[in-house]
Scaffold this active site. Structure first.
Site, mmCIF file in Angstrom:
data_model
loop_
_atom_site.group_PDB
_atom_site.id
_atom_site.type_symbol
_atom_site.label_atom_id
_atom_site.label_comp_id
_atom_site.label_asym_id
_atom_site.label_seq_id
_atom_site.Cartn_x
_atom_site.Cartn_y
_atom_site.Cartn_z
ATOM 1 N N GLY A 1 1.049 -1.337 -0.087
ATOM 2 C CA GLY A 1 -0.208 -0.006 -0.270
ATOM 3 C C GLY A 1 0.763 1.308 0.400
ATOM 4 O O GLY A 1 1.518 1.351 -0.457
ATOM 5 N N TYR B 1 -10.874 3.091 15.364
ATOM 6 C CA TYR B 1 -10.404 3.095 14.481
ATOM 7 C C TYR B 1 -10.038 4.696 14.282
ATOM 8 O O TYR B 1 -8.246 5.523 14.582
ATOM 9 C CB TYR B 1 -10.681 3.046 12.899
ATOM 10 C CG TYR B 1 -9.225 3.647 11.837
ATOM 11 C CD1 TYR B 1 -8.374 3.139 11.793
ATOM 12 C CD2 TYR B 1 -9.785 4.748 11.086
ATOM 13 C CE1 TYR B 1 -7.490 3.398 11.242
ATOM 14 C CE2 TYR B 1 -9.060 5.144 9.162
ATOM 15 C CZ TYR B 1 -7.752 3.996 9.600
ATOM 16 O OH TYR B 1 -6.852 4.722 8.660
HETATM 17 N N1 LIG Z 1 -6.038 3.124 2.476
HETATM 18 C C1 LIG Z 1 -6.746 4.268 2.898
HETATM 19 O O1 LIG Z 1 -7.876 3.773 2.568
HETATM 20 C C2 LIG Z 1 -5.936 4.979 3.967
HETATM 21 C C3 LIG Z 1 -6.559 6.172 4.802
HETATM 22 C C4 LIG Z 1 -6.479 6.380 5.294
HETATM 23 C C5 LIG Z 1 -4.586 6.964 6.258
HETATM 24 N N2 LIG Z 1 -4.326 5.319 6.260
HETATM 25 C C6 LIG Z 1 -3.626 4.804 7.013
HETATM 26 O O2 LIG Z 1 -2.027 4.709 6.135
HETATM 27 C C7 LIG Z 1 -1.941 3.809 6.651
HETATM 28 C C8 LIG Z 1 -1.555 2.728 5.483
HETATM 29 O O3 LIG Z 1 -2.479 2.045 5.341
HETATM 30 P P1 LIG Z 1 -2.215 1.027 3.565
HETATM 31 O O4 LIG Z 1 -3.615 1.865 3.296
HETATM 32 O O5 LIG Z 1 -1.353 1.265 2.775
HETATM 33 O O6 LIG Z 1 -2.367 -0.141 4.454
HETATM 34 P P2 LIG Z 1 -2.159 -1.799 4.339
HETATM 35 O O7 LIG Z 1 -2.531 -1.791 2.636
HETATM 36 O O8 LIG Z 1 -3.063 -2.740 4.922
HETATM 37 O O9 LIG Z 1 -0.527 -2.050 4.561
HETATM 38 C C9 LIG Z 1 -0.204 -2.121 5.635
HETATM 39 C C10 LIG Z 1 1.082 -2.260 5.919
HETATM 40 O O10 LIG Z 1 1.261 -1.998 7.171
HETATM 41 C C11 LIG Z 1 2.354 -3.259 7.898
HETATM 42 N N3 LIG Z 1 1.468 -3.586 9.351
HETATM 43 C C12 LIG Z 1 -0.080 -3.377 9.882
HETATM 44 N N4 LIG Z 1 0.043 -4.291 10.984
HETATM 45 C C13 LIG Z 1 1.575 -3.749 11.254
HETATM 46 C C14 LIG Z 1 2.961 -3.923 12.762
HETATM 47 N N5 LIG Z 1 1.584 -4.582 13.444
HETATM 48 N N6 LIG Z 1 4.047 -3.997 12.071
HETATM 49 C C15 LIG Z 1 4.324 -3.854 10.858
HETATM 50 N N7 LIG Z 1 4.215 -3.232 9.892
HETATM 51 C C16 LIG Z 1 2.349 -3.872 10.368
HETATM 52 C C17 LIG Z 1 1.462 -4.443 6.789
HETATM 53 O O11 LIG Z 1 2.473 -4.960 6.761
HETATM 54 P P3 LIG Z 1 1.861 -7.060 7.629
HETATM 55 O O12 LIG Z 1 0.830 -6.881 7.529
HETATM 56 O O13 LIG Z 1 2.151 -7.781 7.088
HETATM 57 O O14 LIG Z 1 2.383 -6.674 8.986
HETATM 58 C C18 LIG Z 1 1.250 -3.858 4.830
HETATM 59 O O15 LIG Z 1 3.046 -3.578 5.020
HETATM 60 C C19 LIG Z 1 -2.345 3.289 7.655
HETATM 61 O O16 LIG Z 1 -1.890 3.804 8.889
HETATM 62 C C20 LIG Z 1 -3.511 3.047 7.618
HETATM 63 O O17 LIG Z 1 -4.662 3.245 8.723
HETATM 64 C C21 LIG Z 1 -4.944 4.408 4.689
#
Ligand SMILES: NC(=O)c1ccc[n+]([C@@H]2O[C@H](COP(=O)([O-])OP(=O)(O)OC[C@H]3O[C@@H](n4cnc5c(N)ncnc54)[C@H](OP(=O)(O)O)[C@@H]3O)[C@@H](O)[C@H]2O)c1
Length: 244
Positions: free
Chosen positions: A16, A150
């Site tokens: 992501g 969240y």
């Molecule tokens: N996508 C959206 O719509 C959105 C919107 C607003 C904010 N965000 C924020 O943006 C950030 C990234 O989100 P994303 O959408 O890229 O999520 P994603 O696609 O689910 O990727 C999340 C990443 O974080 C890692 N991760 C999760 N839990 C972890 C842990 N306990 N320790 C270490 N690594 C961990 C995952 O790898 P593993 O699972 O292998 O650990 C993965 O590399 C997050 O903080 C999310 O809340 C996302």
């Protein structure tokens, strides 16, 4: 923006937004270390980026010993951190009435406790003039249904960022928050298309975001072009949080 020989750490860099951010920094000449819990995902990310400047470390942000291992690895490298992106996070959607203690604890252990102690343990290893970017979410300042726990974690992230910006300023370290709107990443791959379309329709730019667009904002805040920006909360959401 040139990051040649700069040392960057991105938590949650195997998928992501974190992965897109790692890719962008690598194309700009940086040395990047990404973390994540799953080694297979880290290996896949490494194959995709395919650069000697990328390192990976399997590390769970919610486990203090894992954070200490990360800090030890940085100390042993002898390099200071120029950019720290605190991105690892999870999302779970439940109404307040339906949120279990387990869901609440999972969210807070990863999104808040993990982020807080990663920052704490890496502060001694930040270079003078470093940039720290915390990934929040537009839900931290809105009131979407089903997002109570969240959203609360992301409001906590905002508060941590403000305090860190004040506490680290004497070392010329800038601390900023990026707040994405709904972004097309694995986090949302289970979200039904009709719901994504309804959310996109409510965005002034009429679409959801791409991970690369969030990465570009992160890279900008990390750059010297953002040298007078600290303590800011940057929405990257197609205008969805415009206040009228
Ligand atoms: N996508 C959206 O719509 C959105 C919107 C607003 C904010 N965000 C924020 O943006 C950030 C990234 O989100 P994303 O959408 O890229 O999520 P994603 O696609 O689910 O990727 C999340 C990443 O974080 C890692 N991760 C999760 N839990 C972890 C842990 N306990 N320790 C270490 N690594 C961990 C995952 O790898 P593993 O699972 O292998 O650990 C993965 O590399 C997050 O903080 C999310 O809340 C996302």
């Amino acid at each position: 923006m040139d990051f040649k020989n700069k040392n960057i750490i991105i938590t949650g860099g195997s998928a992501g937004i974190g992965l897109a951010t790692a890719q962008t920094f690598i194309t700009k000449g940086a040395n990047v270390l990404i973390t994540g819990r799953n080694s297979d995902s880290l290996n896949a990310a490494s194959l995709k980026i395919n650069s000697q400047n990328l390192k990976t470390l399997a590390s769970d942000i919610s486990k203090i010993p894992d954070i200490e291992t990360l800090a030890k690895e940085v100390a042993e490298s002898g390099n200071k951190i120029d950019v720290l992106v605190l991105n690892a996070g999870i999302a779970k959607q439940h109404s307040i009435e339906e949120t279990t203690e387990e869901v609440f604890d999972d969210l807070f252990n990863i999104n808040v406790k993990g982020l807080f102690f990663t920052l704490q343990k890496l502060i001694p290893h930040l270079a003078e003039g470093a940039s720290v970017i915390l990934i929040s979410s537009g839900v931290s300042v809105s009131g979407y249904a089903q997002m109570g726990a969240y959203a609360a974690t992301k409001s906590a992230v905002d508060a941590i960022a403000r305090t860190a910006a004040t506490e680290l300023a004497d070392r010329k370290i800038r601390v900023n928050t990026v707040a994405p709107g709904l972004t097309d990443t694995p986090m949302n791959h289970q979200t039904p298309e009709d719901i994504k379309n309804a959310i996109a329709a409510a965005v002034p730019l009429k679409r959801i975001g791409e991970a690369e667009e969030i990465a570009n904002a992160i890279v900008f805040l990390a750059s010297k072009e953002a040298s007078y920006i600290s303590g800011s909360y940057l929405s990257v959401d197609g205008g969805v949080t415009i206040r009228r």
